[in-house]
Design a protein around this motif. Structure first.
Motif, PDB file in Angstrom:
ATOM      1  N   ILE A  85      20.370 -10.325 -12.628  1.00 46.55           N
ATOM      2  CA  ILE A  85      19.137 -10.693 -11.938  1.00 46.55           C
ATOM      3  C   ILE A  85      18.594  -9.445 -11.241  1.00 46.55           C
ATOM      4  O   ILE A  85      19.276  -8.431 -11.142  1.00 46.55           O
ATOM      5  CB  ILE A  85      19.354 -11.800 -10.881  1.00 46.55           C
ATOM      6  CG1 ILE A  85      20.390 -11.348  -9.844  1.00 46.55           C
ATOM      7  CG2 ILE A  85      19.772 -13.112 -11.546  1.00 46.55           C
ATOM      8  CD1 ILE A  85      20.546 -12.290  -8.663  1.00 46.55           C
ATOM      9  N   CYS A  86      17.365  -9.542 -10.760  1.00 44.07           N
ATOM     10  CA  CYS A  86      16.776  -8.496  -9.927  1.00 44.07           C
ATOM     11  C   CYS A  86      16.591  -9.071  -8.530  1.00 44.07           C
ATOM     12  O   CYS A  86      15.909 -10.076  -8.357  1.00 44.07           O
ATOM     13  CB  CYS A  86      15.436  -8.033 -10.500  1.00 44.07           C
ATOM     14  SG  CYS A  86      14.588  -6.822  -9.461  1.00 44.07           S
ATOM     15  N   ALA A  87      17.211  -8.450  -7.543  1.00 42.66           N
ATOM     16  CA  ALA A  87      17.133  -8.944  -6.164  1.00 42.66           C
ATOM     17  C   ALA A  87      16.147  -8.143  -5.328  1.00 42.66           C
ATOM     18  O   ALA A  87      16.168  -8.213  -4.100  1.00 42.66           O
ATOM     19  CB  ALA A  87      18.515  -8.921  -5.525  1.00 42.66           C
ATOM     20  N   GLU A  88      15.269  -7.392  -5.990  1.00 41.81           N
ATOM     21  CA  GLU A  88      14.301  -6.565  -5.271  1.00 41.81           C
ATOM     22  C   GLU A  88      12.947  -7.245  -5.134  1.00 41.81           C
ATOM     23  O   GLU A  88      12.061  -6.723  -4.446  1.00 41.81           O
ATOM     24  CB  GLU A  88      14.148  -5.218  -5.972  1.00 41.81           C
ATOM     25  CG  GLU A  88      15.431  -4.403  -5.981  1.00 41.81           C
ATOM     26  CD  GLU A  88      15.267  -3.081  -6.698  1.00 41.81           C
ATOM     27  OE1 GLU A  88      14.143  -2.818  -7.185  1.00 41.81           O
ATOM     28  OE2 GLU A  88      16.248  -2.318  -6.762  1.00 41.81           O
ATOM     29  N   ASN A  89      12.757  -8.374  -5.802  1.00 45.61           N
ATOM     30  CA  ASN A  89      11.505  -9.128  -5.731  1.00 45.61           C
ATOM     31  C   ASN A  89      11.821 -10.582  -5.414  1.00 45.61           C
ATOM     32  O   ASN A  89      11.650 -11.481  -6.231  1.00 45.61           O
ATOM     33  CB  ASN A  89      10.732  -9.025  -7.048  1.00 45.61           C
ATOM     34  CG  ASN A  89      10.113  -7.649  -7.230  1.00 45.61           C
ATOM     35  OD1 ASN A  89       9.493  -7.112  -6.316  1.00 45.61           O
ATOM     36  ND2 ASN A  89      10.283  -7.071  -8.409  1.00 45.61           N
ATOM     37  N   LEU A  90      12.289 -10.791  -4.185  1.00 50.42           N
ATOM     38  CA  LEU A  90      12.760 -12.107  -3.759  1.00 50.42           C
ATOM     39  C   LEU A  90      11.624 -12.960  -3.198  1.00 50.42           C
ATOM     40  O   LEU A  90      10.764 -12.473  -2.468  1.00 50.42           O
ATOM     41  CB  LEU A  90      13.831 -11.963  -2.681  1.00 50.42           C
ATOM     42  CG  LEU A  90      15.252 -11.619  -3.124  1.00 50.42           C
ATOM     43  CD1 LEU A  90      16.093 -11.269  -1.895  1.00 50.42           C
ATOM     44  CD2 LEU A  90      15.885 -12.776  -3.871  1.00 50.42           C
ATOM     45  N   VAL A  91      11.676 -14.231  -3.520  1.00 48.42           N
ATOM     46  CA  VAL A  91      10.813 -15.236  -2.890  1.00 48.42           C
ATOM     47  C   VAL A  91      11.716 -16.335  -2.352  1.00 48.42           C
ATOM     48  O   VAL A  91      12.550 -16.883  -3.092  1.00 48.42           O
ATOM     49  CB  VAL A  91       9.810 -15.844  -3.891  1.00 48.42           C
ATOM     50  CG1 VAL A  91       9.021 -16.975  -3.228  1.00 48.42           C
ATOM     51  CG2 VAL A  91       8.870 -14.781  -4.423  1.00 48.42           C
ATOM     52  N   LEU A  92      11.593 -16.635  -1.072  1.00 50.30           N
ATOM     53  CA  LEU A  92      12.333 -17.737  -0.474  1.00 50.30           C
ATOM     54  C   LEU A  92      11.429 -18.962  -0.450  1.00 50.30           C
ATOM     55  O   LEU A  92      10.307 -18.898   0.064  1.00 50.30           O
ATOM     56  CB  LEU A  92      12.782 -17.396   0.944  1.00 50.30           C
ATOM     57  CG  LEU A  92      13.570 -16.103   1.127  1.00 50.30           C
ATOM     58  CD1 LEU A  92      14.043 -15.981   2.575  1.00 50.30           C
ATOM     59  CD2 LEU A  92      14.745 -16.030   0.169  1.00 50.30           C
ATOM     60  N   MET A  93      11.916 -20.057  -1.000  1.00 52.35           N
ATOM     61  CA  MET A  93      11.132 -21.297  -1.016  1.00 52.35           C
ATOM     62  C   MET A  93      12.012 -22.443  -0.534  1.00 52.35           C
ATOM     63  O   MET A  93      13.156 -22.593  -0.983  1.00 52.35           O
ATOM     64  CB  MET A  93      10.594 -21.595  -2.418  1.00 52.35           C
ATOM     65  CG  MET A  93       9.773 -22.883  -2.487  1.00 52.35           C
ATOM     66  SD  MET A  93       8.763 -23.016  -3.988  1.00 52.35           S
ATOM     67  CE  MET A  93      10.015 -23.067  -5.274  1.00 52.35           C
ATOM     68  N   GLY A  94      11.500 -23.235   0.386  1.00 44.75           N
ATOM     69  CA  GLY A  94      12.271 -24.356   0.899  1.00 44.75           C
ATOM     70  C   GLY A  94      11.396 -25.557   1.152  1.00 44.75           C
ATOM     71  O   GLY A  94      10.193 -25.431   1.400  1.00 44.75           O
ATOM     72  N   HIS A  95      12.025 -26.720   1.093  1.00 38.56           N
ATOM     73  CA  HIS A  95      11.333 -27.978   1.383  1.00 38.56           C
ATOM     74  C   HIS A  95      11.933 -28.602   2.634  1.00 38.56           C
ATOM     75  O   HIS A  95      13.156 -28.706   2.763  1.00 38.56           O
ATOM     76  CB  HIS A  95      11.472 -28.949   0.205  1.00 38.56           C
ATOM     77  CG  HIS A  95      11.012 -30.335   0.533  1.00 38.56           C
ATOM     78  ND1 HIS A  95      11.846 -31.436   0.498  1.00 38.56           N
ATOM     79  CD2 HIS A  95       9.796 -30.797   0.930  1.00 38.56           C
ATOM     80  CE1 HIS A  95      11.165 -32.516   0.853  1.00 38.56           C
ATOM     81  NE2 HIS A  95       9.923 -32.159   1.116  1.00 38.56           N
ATOM     82  N   SER A  96      11.071 -29.003   3.574  1.00 40.22           N
ATOM     83  CA  SER A  96      11.481 -29.723   4.782  1.00 40.22           C
ATOM     84  C   SER A  96      12.500 -28.894   5.567  1.00 40.22           C
ATOM     85  O   SER A  96      12.200 -27.775   5.974  1.00 40.22           O
ATOM     86  CB  SER A  96      12.021 -31.101   4.378  1.00 40.22           C
ATOM     87  OG  SER A  96      12.250 -31.915   5.502  1.00 40.22           O
TER      88      SER A  96
END
Length: 295
Positions: free
Chosen positions: A142-153
């Motif tokens: 994987i590439c960990a240099e372009n991270l997006v954190l997404m969460g619900h509630s």
């Protein structure tokens, strides 16, 4: 005296009814997510399950690798909701599929739950996972240099607290391109809350916990989703956070999703239903906007 007793009984009855309605919504979602996962297409991605990011049994994640990844190899880390009391990554295969088919690699994590574990255990788990992904990116392909954190509630609270937290975090903030919060509780008083009181130390004021109070200037872009018919998390949570993010010089974008409630906003990301609602299209727009702005 009798009037006060009667008033107390009415208040208690209303609180019990509210709890019952909220738990009914969660239980319906648990059933719905099972059905969504059973019907989720198994094409466009590969999956590895039960990968460890720590030594504890709940410190596990599933990895969905896109079979047609975007050139910049973005990685979404999704954190589930459930009032910090319940939820499991296995219920969110439809999230992995929905975005892996669009070229995103996706991590769906488990974390410790209340009442056995309370804040900040959930945030420590997320920090541990992010550090693991960065250190093991080559092995995980994987590439960990372009991270997006997404969460619900509750998961949206967790991802926001990964950056805005009373204790300094040992993570590289510059690698987190964006945070996407779906119906997140970022600014509320959990004292004696009928749903999530057990998730927090009741002796600690919410002003010492909520990410709203720890916002600082950051290059990360923020996309805060509000479900029009949300009767569990008040809209003011996203509105208040949006305001303070802007006051600190940050990017923040409020996105209103019509027709949907607190639970259905995340279910609407499923490939089975995404064409009928705005949620997935708006999330994809946010993802494209976040990476376009940094190029």
């Amino acid at each position: 005296m009798l009037h006060k007793v009667g008033h107390f009984k009415n208040q208690l009855s209303n609180q019990i009814l509210e709890v019952q309605q909220r738990y009914k919504a969660f239980r319906l979602y648990d059933f719905g997510s099972y059905a969504l996962n059973r019907l989720t297409p198994k094409q466009g991605y590969t999956i590895e399950t039960q990968l460890a990011y720590g030594l504890k049994s709940r410190q596990r994640f599933d990895l969905f690798r896109s079979q047609q990844p975007l050139p910049h190899r973005p990685l979404i880390v999704f954190v589930h909701g459930g009032a910090w009391l319940h939820g499991d990554k296995k219920d969110y295969q439809f999230i992995g599929e929905a975005f892996a088919k669009e070229g995103y690699d996706v991590v769906v994590m488990n974390y410790h739950l209340a009442p056995q574990h309370i804040f900040p255990a959930y945030i420590h788990d997320l920090h541990l996972l992010l550090n693991h992904l960065q250190q093991s990116a080559g092995r995980l392909d994987i590439c960990a240099e372009n991270l997006v954190l997404m969460g619900h509630s509750a998961g949206a609270f967790n991802v926001m607290s990964a950056l805005y937290h009373p204790q300094s975090a040992s993570i590289d903030h510059s690698l987190i391109r964006a945070i996407i919060g779906l119906a997140g509780p970022y600014h509320f008083d959990y004292k004696n809350d009928p749903i999530c009181a057990d998730a927090f130390d009741q002796a600690v004021p919410y002003q010492q916990v909520m990410p709203y109070y720890f916002v600082k200037n950051s290059p990360t872009r923020h996309y805060l989703f509000i479900a029009e018919k949300d009767n569990i998390v008040g809209h003011f949570n996203s509105q208040d956070l949006d305001r303070v993010l802007r006051e600190k010089g940050n990017h923040s974008h409020l996105i209103h999703i019509p027709k949907l409630g607190h639970i259905t906003i995340v279910g609407s990301l499923s490939s089975l239903f995404s064409r009928y609602f705005q949620t997935k299209a708006q999330v994809l727009w946010a993802l494209e906007d976040a990476f376009r702005s940094r190029d």
